[in-house]
Design a protein around this motif. Structure first.
Motif, PDB file in Angstrom:
ATOM      1  N   GLU A 137     -60.026  35.353 151.922  1.00  0.00           N
ATOM      2  CA  GLU A 137     -59.620  36.192 150.798  1.00  0.00           C
ATOM      3  C   GLU A 137     -60.736  37.112 150.329  1.00  0.00           C
ATOM      4  O   GLU A 137     -60.492  38.224 149.859  1.00  0.00           O
ATOM      5  N   ALA A 138     -61.973  36.618 150.402  1.00  0.00           N
ATOM      6  CA  ALA A 138     -63.096  37.360 149.840  1.00  0.00           C
ATOM      7  C   ALA A 138     -63.524  38.517 150.737  1.00  0.00           C
ATOM      8  O   ALA A 138     -64.258  39.403 150.320  1.00  0.00           O
ATOM      9  N   LYS A 139     -63.053  38.502 151.980  1.00  0.00           N
ATOM     10  CA  LYS A 139     -63.520  39.488 152.950  1.00  0.00           C
ATOM     11  C   LYS A 139     -62.526  40.655 153.016  1.00  0.00           C
ATOM     12  O   LYS A 139     -61.568  40.620 153.776  1.00  0.00           O
ATOM     13  N   ILE A 140     -62.739  41.657 152.213  1.00  0.00           N
ATOM     14  CA  ILE A 140     -61.843  42.812 152.155  1.00  0.00           C
ATOM     15  C   ILE A 140     -62.322  43.861 153.161  1.00  0.00           C
ATOM     16  O   ILE A 140     -63.464  44.320 153.100  1.00  0.00           O
ATOM     17  N   ILE A 141     -61.462  44.227 154.088  1.00  0.00           N
ATOM     18  CA  ILE A 141     -61.794  45.280 155.047  1.00  0.00           C
ATOM     19  C   ILE A 141     -61.251  46.602 154.506  1.00  0.00           C
ATOM     20  O   ILE A 141     -60.072  46.683 154.181  1.00  0.00           O
ATOM     21  N   PRO A 142     -62.097  47.640 154.397  1.00  0.00           N
ATOM     22  CA  PRO A 142     -61.593  48.906 153.849  1.00  0.00           C
ATOM     23  C   PRO A 142     -60.632  49.581 154.840  1.00  0.00           C
ATOM     24  O   PRO A 142     -60.714  49.349 156.056  1.00  0.00           O
ATOM     25  N   PRO A 143     -59.730  50.432 154.324  1.00  0.00           N
ATOM     26  CA  PRO A 143     -58.704  51.047 155.171  1.00  0.00           C
ATOM     27  C   PRO A 143     -59.258  51.762 156.411  1.00  0.00           C
ATOM     28  O   PRO A 143     -58.715  51.588 157.505  1.00  0.00           O
ATOM     29  N   TYR A 144     -60.338  52.523 156.260  1.00  0.00           N
ATOM     30  CA  TYR A 144     -60.838  53.265 157.430  1.00  0.00           C
ATOM     31  C   TYR A 144     -61.227  52.311 158.561  1.00  0.00           C
ATOM     32  O   TYR A 144     -61.086  52.617 159.737  1.00  0.00           O
ATOM     33  N   LYS A 145     -61.685  51.126 158.162  1.00  0.00           N
ATOM     34  CA  LYS A 145     -62.112  50.137 159.146  1.00  0.00           C
ATOM     35  C   LYS A 145     -60.892  49.501 159.833  1.00  0.00           C
ATOM     36  O   LYS A 145     -60.903  49.263 161.047  1.00  0.00           O
ATOM     37  N   TRP A 146     -59.848  49.212 159.069  1.00  0.00           N
ATOM     38  CA  TRP A 146     -58.587  48.731 159.656  1.00  0.00           C
ATOM     39  C   TRP A 146     -58.134  49.711 160.736  1.00  0.00           C
ATOM     40  O   TRP A 146     -57.744  49.314 161.834  1.00  0.00           O
ATOM     41  N   ILE A 147     -58.151  50.995 160.394  1.00  0.00           N
ATOM     42  CA  ILE A 147     -57.658  52.031 161.313  1.00  0.00           C
ATOM     43  C   ILE A 147     -58.512  52.067 162.573  1.00  0.00           C
ATOM     44  O   ILE A 147     -58.006  52.099 163.695  1.00  0.00           O
ATOM     45  N   GLN A 148     -59.804  52.037 162.366  1.00  0.00           N
ATOM     46  CA  GLN A 148     -60.713  52.097 163.507  1.00  0.00           C
ATOM     47  C   GLN A 148     -60.523  50.897 164.432  1.00  0.00           C
ATOM     48  O   GLN A 148     -60.458  51.033 165.664  1.00  0.00           O
ATOM     49  N   LEU A 149     -60.376  49.720 163.828  1.00  0.00           N
ATOM     50  CA  LEU A 149     -60.171  48.511 164.619  1.00  0.00           C
ATOM     51  C   LEU A 149     -58.847  48.569 165.377  1.00  0.00           C
ATOM     52  O   LEU A 149     -58.781  48.255 166.572  1.00  0.00           O
ATOM     53  N   MET A 150     -57.813  48.964 164.696  1.00  0.00           N
ATOM     54  CA  MET A 150     -56.493  49.008 165.333  1.00  0.00           C
ATOM     55  C   MET A 150     -56.493  49.972 166.515  1.00  0.00           C
ATOM     56  O   MET A 150     -55.995  49.644 167.598  1.00  0.00           O
ATOM     57  N   LYS A 151     -57.067  51.148 166.301  1.00  0.00           N
ATOM     58  CA  LYS A 151     -57.108  52.127 167.389  1.00  0.00           C
ATOM     59  C   LYS A 151     -57.903  51.601 168.577  1.00  0.00           C
ATOM     60  O   LYS A 151     -57.483  51.711 169.735  1.00  0.00           O
ATOM     61  N   ALA A 152     -59.051  51.020 168.291  1.00  0.00           N
ATOM     62  CA  ALA A 152     -59.903  50.522 169.374  1.00  0.00           C
ATOM     63  C   ALA A 152     -59.205  49.404 170.154  1.00  0.00           C
ATOM     64  O   ALA A 152     -59.290  49.337 171.385  1.00  0.00           O
ATOM     65  N   GLU A 153     -58.496  48.560 169.439  1.00  0.00           N
ATOM     66  CA  GLU A 153     -57.862  47.415 170.096  1.00  0.00           C
ATOM     67  C   GLU A 153     -56.645  47.849 170.916  1.00  0.00           C
ATOM     68  O   GLU A 153     -56.385  47.300 171.995  1.00  0.00           O
TER      69      GLU A 153
END
Lengths: 255, 255, 255
Positions: free
Chosen positions: A141-157
């Protein structure tokens, strides 16, 4: 369908690329699997054996055979992948997938730290063996990933070979895409959708309100995951505008 | 287990004195009992027929026979004991236990007032007939028992012949050991453990967060009770460090 | 009952006019229906196929046959009635009820706007075909109906031919009779009861606390609805004063 109603949104049929329902089996008995499939085989596209429940579930081979007979692919929860990786047993994991003749696998880092390159490397390796789902988002719960990082991870994966990326929510629906109250992180979802096609994402949405929110945003054929087996039929009615929550949503050609 | 993972904590096996899982059956059908046992017979040590559900459950003898066949002892919820006692029918209760050939019984005072001597006397009487579990804690949210009193009651009841004492939580997990929010009364538990051995206590912990909390505090082989039948497999993964919540807890010889 | 306890409140038996339990089936498999009936056939008076789940449920005819064999009448949720009405397919709905040989139907306006005269007209029409239940209350949290209006609607709908009126709560128990927290709107219920006989009302009360509240207010034989199948046995114990919540309520001739 059992009778005819006008103004029902078009629903994709199996084998679906979009409009997927992924259900979570966290320890069903063989007969319970049969019961589940007898009502929901047409509506469920994938079944995840939740986290590492497969470690302790008796009759695992028989269970997998029942799902296979019904044409419903099964995969092990991402936490099991992580349990092998954290123990330096990744090769064992690859063999395990073959032993049980599975066609799908999940790569995740919800419980362990893993840098992006390493994760993408696991995706690439497993993609040579099976169809890979990769999950983004922490179970912490404490580990909030910012939106730009979600996007970057999703694209890379996705580039590394994932068939779909999964937005994390846990069984309860209280982390990752959601606040601890279960409320959707709306800005996050909307920002992701500016960069990653909706068809490439499976949104974990175990709570009814979450399912309703995604159907209203993305329509009948949004990909949803972590659905409890006994909620697959109710979800199907939400998708079709036949539950109170989405009742007026598809009427009069609105969508 | 279905495959091999390193660094899995040692888990006691049946018949267990420690690491017990007590599940609550609040009205399962015969076939549902069979389903439950087909996945969980190795992991469940005791089944409680919740409160007085046995009064209205059809096919009670057949149900008990299925549990017996699987080697899983069953007992009536403490509220049933209280229902007989409050009606001056304790002798009927003793006969009832024999009629159904049960080997365990629970003594509790969650819904009625009973002084300590009387309760211990019931324990002593029943202990001559069956193995006794005695429960401490009120079902009444407003009735807070201070830690020193919990300790005194637990010690007295063990001395009177109880095999284990049970910390009350209800089916929902919101009284006794827990606040109405379901949060553990941590100071209470820690103080109890300074005086009463953990092996002598079964902690009612129906909610996942409560189970996680106890496993982190007391390890894989903590005694837990009031587990819903479909949560016995998930609990087993929590005990083994194979769910997100306890994933790193047993790694690298930490415990 | 499996054994004898004194001071158990009188409970009506089937066919009941009062003390009804209406359960909600939101997609049970055939075998799950059999399981449900094997424990609860004596305690469940009516089964609602929740909202429009009947649209997507496989084996609908077979399911209805199992309920019929057990003597438990089934009807389609009111949302299905509304789905036909909003599409100008009311005649299709009347035919559907005959096709499936149902003896009950629900008229509601939880998801659509319908003036009182129109609603009463639907009740009158359907009452010539089947036994009608009509539901008062919106599924929309924001739409608060004042008590005098509840009373006026209930009276008009009973006069129009409804056998019973149902107080709306949804599957979750968070609208209509209840606040979004699930808490009973006590003043509303009490005011309704000054004008409408309790026997004519089925109170939707899916949450345990709600069931307890109504049993304490109106006794063992209050009509309750939207009960989950696996909660019918627990509800029966609440009605009989055999669960902690109502344990002392019927003792010593208090009620």
């Amino acid at each position: 369908m059992n009778y005819t109603l006008t103004q029902i949104p078009d629903r994709t049929v199996k084998p679906r690329q979009n409009g997927l329902t992924m259900a979570m089996d966290k320890g069903l008995s063989l007969r319970q699997v049969e019961d589940f499939l007898s009502t929901s085989a047409d509506y469920v596209d994938l079944v995840k054996l939740g986290w590492a429940t497969s470690f302790v579930t008796p009759n695992l081979k028989e269970k997998l055979a029942i799902y296979k007979e019904a044409g419903v692919p099964v995969y092990f929860g991402g936490t099991l992948f992580e349990a092998f990786v954290v123990r330096d047993q990744f090769d064992d994991y690859r063999r395990l997938i073959d032993t049980y003749d599975l066609a799908y696998a999940e790569v995740s880092d919800g419980s362990i730290e893993m840098n992006q390159d390493t994760k993408c490397d696991y995706i690439r390796q497993l993609a040579q063996q099976v169809t890979v789902l990769s999950e983004v988002g922490s179970k912490d719960e404490a580990k909030i990933i910012p939106p730009y990082k979600w996007i970057q991870l999703m694209k890379a994966e996705l580039e590394a070979g994932a068939w779909k990326v999964i937005g994390e929510a846990r069984e309860g629906g209280t982390v990752g895409l959601f606040r601890s109250s279960g409320e959707v992180r709306q800005g996050l979802v909307e920002e992701i959708l500016t960069q990653v096609p909706s068809e490439s994402i499976i949104w974990e949405a175990p709570q009814k309100e979450q399912q309703v929110w995604f159907v209203k945003l993305l329509g009948a054929n949004v990909n949803l995951g972590n659905i409890a087996p006994h909620e697959v039929i109710p979800l199907e009615t939400i998708r079709l505008g036949l539950r109170g929550d989405t009742f007026t949503h598809f009427l009069n050609g609105k969508h």
